[in-house]
Design a protein around this motif. Structure first.
Motif, PDB file in Angstrom:
ATOM      1  N   PRO A  95      41.096  32.160  70.747  1.00 16.55           N
ATOM      2  CA  PRO A  95      40.434  33.124  71.184  1.00 16.55           C
ATOM      3  C   PRO A  95      41.806  34.317  71.699  1.00 16.55           C
ATOM      4  O   PRO A  95      41.677  35.241  71.710  1.00 16.55           O
ATOM      5  CB  PRO A  95      40.700  32.458  72.035  1.00 16.55           C
ATOM      6  N   ASP A  96      42.806  33.656  70.812  1.00 18.65           N
ATOM      7  CA  ASP A  96      44.141  34.196  71.261  1.00 18.65           C
ATOM      8  C   ASP A  96      44.036  35.317  70.260  1.00 18.65           C
ATOM      9  O   ASP A  96      45.411  36.048  69.840  1.00 18.65           O
ATOM     10  CB  ASP A  96      44.839  34.530  71.351  1.00 18.65           C
ATOM     11  N   GLY A  97      42.932  35.206  68.814  1.00 19.51           N
ATOM     12  CA  GLY A  97      43.513  35.692  67.795  1.00 19.51           C
ATOM     13  C   GLY A  97      42.966  37.224  67.576  1.00 19.51           C
ATOM     14  O   GLY A  97      42.830  37.761  68.548  1.00 19.51           O
ATOM     15  N   PRO A  98      43.252  37.457  65.747  1.00 17.43           N
ATOM     16  CA  PRO A  98      42.014  39.189  66.280  1.00 17.43           C
ATOM     17  C   PRO A  98      40.564  39.135  66.660  1.00 17.43           C
ATOM     18  O   PRO A  98      39.761  38.291  66.997  1.00 17.43           O
ATOM     19  CB  PRO A  98      42.347  39.415  64.931  1.00 17.43           C
ATOM     20  N   HIS A  99      39.932  40.081  66.781  1.00 19.65           N
ATOM     21  CA  HIS A  99      38.647  40.296  67.168  1.00 19.65           C
ATOM     22  C   HIS A  99      38.286  41.689  66.761  1.00 19.65           C
ATOM     23  O   HIS A  99      39.279  42.174  65.989  1.00 19.65           O
ATOM     24  CB  HIS A  99      38.298  40.672  68.898  1.00 19.65           C
ATOM     25  N   LEU A 100      36.811  41.701  66.354  1.00 17.71           N
ATOM     26  CA  LEU A 100      36.343  42.753  65.986  1.00 17.71           C
ATOM     27  C   LEU A 100      35.893  44.119  66.800  1.00 17.71           C
ATOM     28  O   LEU A 100      35.442  43.111  68.115  1.00 17.71           O
ATOM     29  CB  LEU A 100      35.177  42.690  64.951  1.00 17.71           C
ATOM     30  N   THR A 101      35.706  45.282  66.849  1.00 20.70           N
ATOM     31  CA  THR A 101      35.176  46.643  67.713  1.00 20.70           C
ATOM     32  C   THR A 101      34.411  46.101  66.647  1.00 20.70           C
ATOM     33  O   THR A 101      34.482  47.516  65.784  1.00 20.70           O
ATOM     34  CB  THR A 101      36.351  47.532  67.508  1.00 20.70           C
ATOM     35  N   LEU A 102      32.898  46.847  66.624  1.00 21.23           N
ATOM     36  CA  LEU A 102      31.786  46.835  65.975  1.00 21.23           C
ATOM     37  C   LEU A 102      30.985  48.266  67.461  1.00 21.23           C
ATOM     38  O   LEU A 102      31.659  47.857  68.638  1.00 21.23           O
ATOM     39  CB  LEU A 102      30.827  45.988  65.850  1.00 21.23           C
ATOM     40  N   THR A 103      30.527  49.203  66.545  1.00 18.66           N
ATOM     41  CA  THR A 103      29.788  50.249  67.512  1.00 18.66           C
ATOM     42  C   THR A 103      28.180  49.407  67.572  1.00 18.66           C
ATOM     43  O   THR A 103      28.005  48.160  67.230  1.00 18.66           O
ATOM     44  CB  THR A 103      29.101  51.050  66.452  1.00 18.66           C
ATOM     45  N   ASN A 104      26.987  50.173  68.378  1.00 13.38           N
ATOM     46  CA  ASN A 104      26.037  49.596  68.425  1.00 13.38           C
ATOM     47  C   ASN A 104      25.007  49.191  67.112  1.00 13.38           C
ATOM     48  O   ASN A 104      25.002  47.920  67.139  1.00 13.38           O
ATOM     49  CB  ASN A 104      25.262  50.073  69.478  1.00 13.38           C
ATOM     50  N   GLU A 105      25.383  50.187  66.287  1.00 12.42           N
ATOM     51  CA  GLU A 105      24.877  49.408  64.810  1.00 12.42           C
ATOM     52  C   GLU A 105      25.256  48.597  64.425  1.00 12.42           C
ATOM     53  O   GLU A 105      24.832  47.641  63.496  1.00 12.42           O
ATOM     54  CB  GLU A 105      24.332  50.992  64.506  1.00 12.42           C
TER      55      GLU A 105
END
Length: 70
Positions: free
Chosen positions: A47-57
């Motif tokens: 949970p403290d690692g990286p995350h992806l940021t995605l568009t709706n698509e």
């Protein structure tokens, strides 16, 4: 000037397509998505690692992939 909230302090929800044995679990942040249009996705084991940021698509594509290969 607005700032982006810290994704570590937001409410994350486990995907319904995650494995039930706790091994393959992803989470997303629906409140952030509703507020900004950005879909944040992370590995629940880090949970403290990286995350992806995605568009709706992009998020829609990820969900479709999970439905087909889940």
């Amino acid at each position: 000037m607005s700032s982006t909230p810290d994704p570590r302090t937001m409410q994350w929800v486990k995907s319904t397509y995650s494995g039930g044995d706790g091994g393959q679990c992803i989470e997303w942040c629906p409140d952030h998505a509703h507020a900004t249009g950005e879909f944040l996705v992370r590995d629940s084991k880090t949970p403290d690692g990286p995350h992806l940021t995605l568009t709706n698509e992009g998020f829609t594509g990820l969900v479709e992939f999970a439905k087909l290969h889940g």
